[in-house]
Design a protein around this motif. Structure first.
Motif, PDB file in Angstrom:
ATOM      1  N   TRP B  31      35.015   0.718  11.860  1.00 49.36           N
ATOM      2  CA  TRP B  31      33.725   0.058  12.100  1.00 49.36           C
ATOM      3  C   TRP B  31      32.745   1.086  12.641  1.00 49.36           C
ATOM      4  O   TRP B  31      33.145   2.039  13.277  1.00 49.36           O
ATOM      5  CB  TRP B  31      33.898  -1.057  13.118  1.00 49.36           C
ATOM      6  N   ARG B  78      20.626   0.420   7.402  1.00 51.87           N
ATOM      7  CA  ARG B  78      21.680  -0.580   7.238  1.00 51.87           C
ATOM      8  C   ARG B  78      22.050  -0.800   5.786  1.00 51.87           C
ATOM      9  O   ARG B  78      23.190  -1.088   5.465  1.00 51.87           O
ATOM     10  CB  ARG B  78      21.237  -1.912   7.870  1.00 51.87           C
ATOM     11  N   THR B  81      24.484   1.993   5.149  1.00 48.48           N
ATOM     12  CA  THR B  81      25.712   2.111   5.918  1.00 48.48           C
ATOM     13  C   THR B  81      26.502   0.823   6.023  1.00 48.48           C
ATOM     14  O   THR B  81      27.595   0.841   6.561  1.00 48.48           O
ATOM     15  CB  THR B  81      25.420   2.591   7.351  1.00 48.48           C
ATOM     16  N   HIS B  82      26.022  -0.281   5.530  1.00 50.96           N
ATOM     17  CA  HIS B  82      26.776  -1.528   5.702  1.00 50.96           C
ATOM     18  C   HIS B  82      27.953  -1.558   4.744  1.00 50.96           C
ATOM     19  O   HIS B  82      27.885  -1.058   3.627  1.00 50.96           O
ATOM     20  CB  HIS B  82      25.875  -2.737   5.463  1.00 50.96           C
ATOM     21  N   HIS B  83      29.029  -2.217   5.201  1.00 50.34           N
ATOM     22  CA  HIS B  83      30.253  -2.168   4.403  1.00 50.34           C
ATOM     23  C   HIS B  83      30.380  -3.359   3.475  1.00 50.34           C
ATOM     24  O   HIS B  83      31.364  -3.463   2.748  1.00 50.34           O
ATOM     25  CB  HIS B  83      31.466  -2.092   5.326  1.00 50.34           C
ATOM     26  N   ARG B  84      29.399  -4.253   3.464  1.00 51.11           N
ATOM     27  CA  ARG B  84      29.460  -5.379   2.542  1.00 51.11           C
ATOM     28  C   ARG B  84      28.231  -5.356   1.648  1.00 51.11           C
ATOM     29  O   ARG B  84      27.105  -5.343   2.155  1.00 51.11           O
ATOM     30  CB  ARG B  84      29.533  -6.693   3.323  1.00 51.11           C
ATOM     31  N   TYR B  87      25.259  -7.851   2.203  1.00 51.19           N
ATOM     32  CA  TYR B  87      24.421  -7.542   3.357  1.00 51.19           C
ATOM     33  C   TYR B  87      23.479  -6.393   3.055  1.00 51.19           C
ATOM     34  O   TYR B  87      22.335  -6.370   3.525  1.00 51.19           O
ATOM     35  CB  TYR B  87      25.309  -7.191   4.556  1.00 51.19           C
ATOM     36  N   SER B  88      23.934  -5.420   2.271  1.00 47.83           N
ATOM     37  CA  SER B  88      23.037  -4.331   1.871  1.00 47.83           C
ATOM     38  C   SER B  88      21.851  -4.880   1.092  1.00 47.83           C
ATOM     39  O   SER B  88      20.703  -4.469   1.309  1.00 47.83           O
ATOM     40  CB  SER B  88      23.782  -3.308   1.017  1.00 47.83           C
ATOM     41  N   TYR B  91      19.507  -6.625   3.555  1.00 49.88           N
ATOM     42  CA  TYR B  91      18.745  -5.649   4.333  1.00 49.88           C
ATOM     43  C   TYR B  91      17.705  -4.960   3.464  1.00 49.88           C
ATOM     44  O   TYR B  91      16.639  -4.574   3.941  1.00 49.88           O
ATOM     45  CB  TYR B  91      19.688  -4.602   4.942  1.00 49.88           C
TER      46      TYR B  91
END
Lengths: 97, 274
Positions: B31, B78, B81-84, B87-88, B91
């Motif tokens: 994380w 974000r 760098t987001h892992h889903r 969500y990218s 954002y």
């Protein structure tokens, strides 16, 4: 207009970081769209600096090109997913170099 | 602050921000650590304060610039760098809204609304649809590791720092405005808003007149390009991939970083009529 240009450069740089480092094909192309955003900010800021509408006109053409690129890139992503069954960029590593 | 002093302070802020983004990139399922969050937010705050105090007051957008620029840069970080992936995408829409706000500050109203409609309304919908069609379900390894995080952060942030340093040295605060006269590209001005500032009110009308009067050929070419893209996307996505055996489309075994494609089983397409 310096602060707008620097924000545009920063958006472009962050898009470049995502383009080079992520493994998910869709996120790679999403980072490309982020680079387009930086370019749009730069164009409109320069248009404001010179006080004419050339920057905004080109920003609209850039918007059209971004839409074109997104549609074709996603069609290719769908095709690549069908080939290998995964969205990983690493499965296409044999094409590297 | 002189141009070069500003540039050096910005280099320091970008180094800090680069470090933050490096720690925030998804790596081996870790994380984003608290270090990443602290470094990144500190760099963002320093960036906003520095540029906000230097350029934003009197005409540079003021507090609204600080708000929109902070929103845009945070959302962009974000996205990357987001892992889903979903969500990218969300954002990214936030980032588009922030960039549209900055367009409003730059007196580009039509571009602002066009950005929101086309990016948030069309392009992101397409991306989310493709994410839905090509999803993995679970925690795929390709969302939780990065290819070359150090190299990517170095490349991106060295480029950004160089560009920003050059811009800050060339256009410091209080630089003389260009001495061109106001040029609206077409001899069109809504009669009621003759002298309402450096750019005419009725921005949409002015942009429309400019596009149709001065940039007619590029406009038509853009239309043809959109048609070509539509036909091309349908043609590319319709291609049938021959399935060799029953399990051919099952996702392959998850490969860690760096494993060459040559070690996997070769993909032998079966040549049959489609």
């Amino acid at each position: 207009m310096t602060h707008y240009l620097i924000v545009g450069a920063l958006l472009f740089g962050l898009g470049l970081v995502g383009f080079l480092s992520r493994r998910n094909l869709i996120i790679v192309f999403l980072s490309t769209e982020l680079m387009f955003q930086g370019a749009v900010v730069n164009f409109v800021a320069f248009g404001r600096l010179h006080e004419n509408l050339q920057g905004q006109s080109f920003a609209l053409f850039l918007l059209a090109i971004a839409a074109v690129e997104a549609s074709l890139a996603l069609a290719l992503v769908v095709l690549l997913f069908r080939r290998k069954g995964t969205l990983d960029v690493e499965v296409w590593r044999a094409m590297q170099g | 602050m002189s141009g070069s002093a500003l540039a050096y302070v910005m280099y320091a802020i970008f180094a800090l921000g680069g470090l933050g983004v490096y720690f925030a990139l998804p790596q081996e399922g870790r994380w984003p650590s608290r270090t990443a969050v602290v470094l990144g937010l500190a760099a963002l705050l320093g960036f906003l304060v520095l540029l906000g105090l230097e350029f934003a007051p009197d005409g540079g957008g003021g507090l609204y610039w600080v708000l929109f620029a902070g929103m845009a840069v945070f959302a962009a970080a974000r996205v990357v760098t987001h892992h889903r992936p979903v969500y990218s995408a969300i954002y990214f829409v936030v980032g588009v809204l922030a960039v549209a706000g900055m367009m409003l500050l730059l007196a580009a109203e039509f571009v602002a609304v066009a950005l929101v409609m086309i990016y948030g309304g069309a392009i992101m919908v397409t991306y989310v649809f493709v994410m839905m069609l090509a999803q993995h379900g679970g925690r795929p390894i390709y969302d939780h590791s990065s290819r070359a995080p150090l190299g990517a952060v170095l490349a991106g942030f060295v480029l950004t720092a160089t560009l920003s340093g050059a811009i800050a040295e060339a256009l410091p605060a209080g630089a003389a405005a260009p001495t061109t006269t106001v040029n609206y590209d077409v001899d069109f001005r809504p009669a009621a808003v003759e002298e309402s500032g450096p750019l005419p009110a009725g921005n949409t009308a002015a942009v429309g007149a400019t596009l149709l009067a001065r940039y007619m050929v590029p406009l038509e070419i853009a239309g043809v390009l959109l048609l070509i893209a539509m036909v091309g996307a349908v043609a590319v996505a319709r291609k049938r991939i021959p399935v060799t055996e029953a399990g051919a489309l099952a996702p392959p075994a998850e490969r860690p970083l760096g494993q060459s494609g040559r070690e996997a089983e070769p993909f032998v397409p079966e040549l049959k009529k489609v």
